[in-house]
Design a protein around this motif. Structure first.
Motif, PDB file in Angstrom:
ATOM      1  N   LEU A 138       0.807  -1.216   0.000  1.00  0.00           N
ATOM      2  CA  LEU A 138       0.000   0.000   0.000  1.00  0.00           C
ATOM      3  C   LEU A 138       0.841   1.267   0.000  1.00  0.00           C
ATOM      4  O   LEU A 138       0.507   2.243  -0.675  1.00  0.00           O
ATOM      5  N   HIS A 139       1.917   1.263   0.744  1.00  0.00           N
ATOM      6  CA  HIS A 139       2.756   2.457   0.813  1.00  0.00           C
ATOM      7  C   HIS A 139       3.310   2.869  -0.555  1.00  0.00           C
ATOM      8  O   HIS A 139       3.310   4.072  -0.888  1.00  0.00           O
ATOM      9  N   PRO A 140       3.792   1.937  -1.386  1.00  0.00           N
ATOM     10  CA  PRO A 140       4.254   2.351  -2.726  1.00  0.00           C
ATOM     11  C   PRO A 140       3.161   3.014  -3.554  1.00  0.00           C
ATOM     12  O   PRO A 140       3.430   3.969  -4.300  1.00  0.00           O
ATOM     13  N   LEU A 141       1.927   2.532  -3.445  1.00  0.00           N
ATOM     14  CA  LEU A 141       0.823   3.157  -4.161  1.00  0.00           C
ATOM     15  C   LEU A 141       0.510   4.538  -3.589  1.00  0.00           C
ATOM     16  O   LEU A 141       0.184   5.473  -4.329  1.00  0.00           O
ATOM     17  N   ALA A 142       0.601   4.658  -2.270  1.00  0.00           N
ATOM     18  CA  ALA A 142       0.363   5.963  -1.638  1.00  0.00           C
ATOM     19  C   ALA A 142       1.384   6.984  -2.106  1.00  0.00           C
ATOM     20  O   ALA A 142       1.052   8.155  -2.342  1.00  0.00           O
ATOM     21  N   ASP A 143       2.625   6.563  -2.243  1.00  0.00           N
ATOM     22  CA  ASP A 143       3.681   7.482  -2.680  1.00  0.00           C
ATOM     23  C   ASP A 143       3.443   7.998  -4.090  1.00  0.00           C
ATOM     24  O   ASP A 143       3.909   9.082  -4.451  1.00  0.00           O
ATOM     25  N   LYS A 144       2.731   7.226  -4.914  1.00  0.00           N
ATOM     26  CA  LYS A 144       2.462   7.639  -6.288  1.00  0.00           C
ATOM     27  C   LYS A 144       1.235   8.555  -6.399  1.00  0.00           C
ATOM     28  O   LYS A 144       0.971   9.115  -7.465  1.00  0.00           O
ATOM     29  N   GLU A 195      -1.937   7.080   4.620  1.00  0.00           N
ATOM     30  CA  GLU A 195      -2.803   7.320   3.459  1.00  0.00           C
ATOM     31  C   GLU A 195      -3.741   6.141   3.225  1.00  0.00           C
ATOM     32  O   GLU A 195      -4.922   6.331   2.893  1.00  0.00           O
ATOM     33  N   ALA A 196      -3.236   4.921   3.387  1.00  0.00           N
ATOM     34  CA  ALA A 196      -4.077   3.741   3.212  1.00  0.00           C
ATOM     35  C   ALA A 196      -5.140   3.679   4.294  1.00  0.00           C
ATOM     36  O   ALA A 196      -6.307   3.350   4.016  1.00  0.00           O
TER      37      ALA A 196
END
Length: 402
Positions: free
Chosen positions: A25-31, A75-76
């Protein structure tokens, strides 16, 4: 029954959630783009089954999810919570047609929900809201929204304006609405009976493409999407009502009583992340001929951070367990949990920043991020002052009933 400790299966699930949050989830939040809905992140929450779990499990389960996600990816956590907050009234108070149309898309992460209660002049004082639902008898009769029943729940098109006459026209403004103006539908609270306070409010399910509904984003301290909505004679019918006419305040309070403890869980997750970062920093940082942790002033502050975090966690679990047991004192417990946990998280994150020094103020540092995130929960879903008022009111009511 108060949950003073978690079962091994619950602890393992929390650990799994923290790993998922960090790795997937964190990689998607960073984008994502700050201030906008991150649909890829929401879709991933749906694919993991977490969005749907909000509607099939209890308050304690929701708290465990929110705390675990917040620890590794705020964010998630926020994306999950906003889907639940916006759609819970549909789940709990909606008709079969409303639930069939929207809940499958919400749980899949393909439709974005929002909870539209606050207004420029009615934030914490929700009973003072002024968005007007004015009866529209211009063409007479009771209309029906054909799109509610004639379209599959996973259809990409959203509901258009009713074919028949609207029973009400919504006119006014909502403000500080999370996921606005990018949500696909809104749970909107409007005044159907002027001068009636909390007893004259009705909840409506309003698709985002209804004519007359516009919105704009607001530039806020927190990075998640928040906006304002303008209603210019937006048509709604009896088929859009959630619950009963003039009983919408019950819909709002029922939703908030569930989600207030889990706001506390969100805060506890941030506090725990700040505490763990502080433990690592003070154990490894050289200072004054030793490590920071060797200074009594530092070690005592860390102990206080841990003490308050654990106390807040226990109160959150107690409030959630009371909700799941349908206890009579849920409003008081929910208010206490949110109040203690959010105030605690503010203290813990602030202390963590102080012990880290200037590095914690750099953009991109975990604590810089948490410092911006931790402030808002003390305001939304009832400010800390409102929670104190609820607690006092419930205490005096119980005393008078003896």
């Amino acid at each position: 029954m108060t949950a003073f400790s978690l079962e091994p299966a619950q602890l393992a699930w929390c650990a799994e959630l923290r790993t998922l949050a960090a790795e997937r989830l964190h990689p998607l939040a960073d984008k994502g783009e700050p201030g906008h809905v991150n649909r890829a992140l929401v879709a991933e929450l749906g694919s993991l089954g977490l969005l749907g779990r909000q509607f099939t499990s209890g308050a304690l389960d929701l708290c465990l999810m929110r705390e675990s996600l917040a620890y590794a990816c705020t964010e998630a956590e926020t994306a999950l919570a906003l889907q639940g907050l916006g759609a819970h009234p549909v789940h709990a108070y909606g008709t079969e047609a409303q639930r069939a149309r929207w809940l499958p898309r919400v749980t899949a992460g393909t439709a974005i929900a929002a909870f539209a209660l606050s207004e420029p002049g009615a934030g914490s004082d929700a009973a003072a809201l002024e968005l007007r639902a004015e009866v529209d008898d211009s063409r007479g009769g009771r209309s029906s929204d054909t799109s509610q029943s004639g379209q599959s729940s996973d259809a990409p098109a959203l509901t258009a304006a009713p074919d028949g006459p609207a029973r009400w026209r919504l006119t006014g403004e909502k403000c500080w609405i999370s996921n606005a103006p990018e949500a696909d539908f809104y749970t909107v609270f409007a005044r159907t009976t002027p001068g009636a306070g909390a007893r004259g409010v009705t909840a409506f399910l309003v698709p985002a493409d209804r004519p007359g509904l516009t919105g704009r984003g607001l530039d806020m301290l927190s990075p998640h999407p928040i906006g304002a909505l303008d209603f210019d004679a937006v048509p709604v019918t009896a088929d859009d009502v959630l619950g009963e006419v003039d009983r919408g305040f019950r819909v709002a309070m029922g939703t908030l009583n569930l989600f207030r403890p889990s706001v506390g869980a969100f805060a506890v997750g941030m506090a725990q992340a700040a505490l763990d970062a502080t433990l690592a920093h003070t154990a490894g940082r050289d200072a004054f001929g030793g490590k920071l942790r060797d200074l009594q002033a530092v070690s005592h502050q860390v102990a206080e951070m841990a003490l308050r975090t654990e106390a807040a966690r226990l109160m959150v679990h107690a409030a959630a367990s009371a909700y799941d047991a349908d206890a009579p004192d849920v409003p008081r417990r929910s208010a206490m949990a949110k109040l203690l946990a959010t105030e605690t998280a503010q203290y813990v994150v602030d202390t963590a920043v102080q012990l880290h020094g200037a590095r914690a103020l750099q953009r991109g540092h975990l604590l810089e991020h948490l410092y911006r995130e931790v402030r808002a929960p003390r305001i939304y879903e009832g400010a800390s002052e409102v929670q104190r008022g609820i607690i006092a009111k419930e205490l005096y009511a119980r005393q008078e009933a003896r």
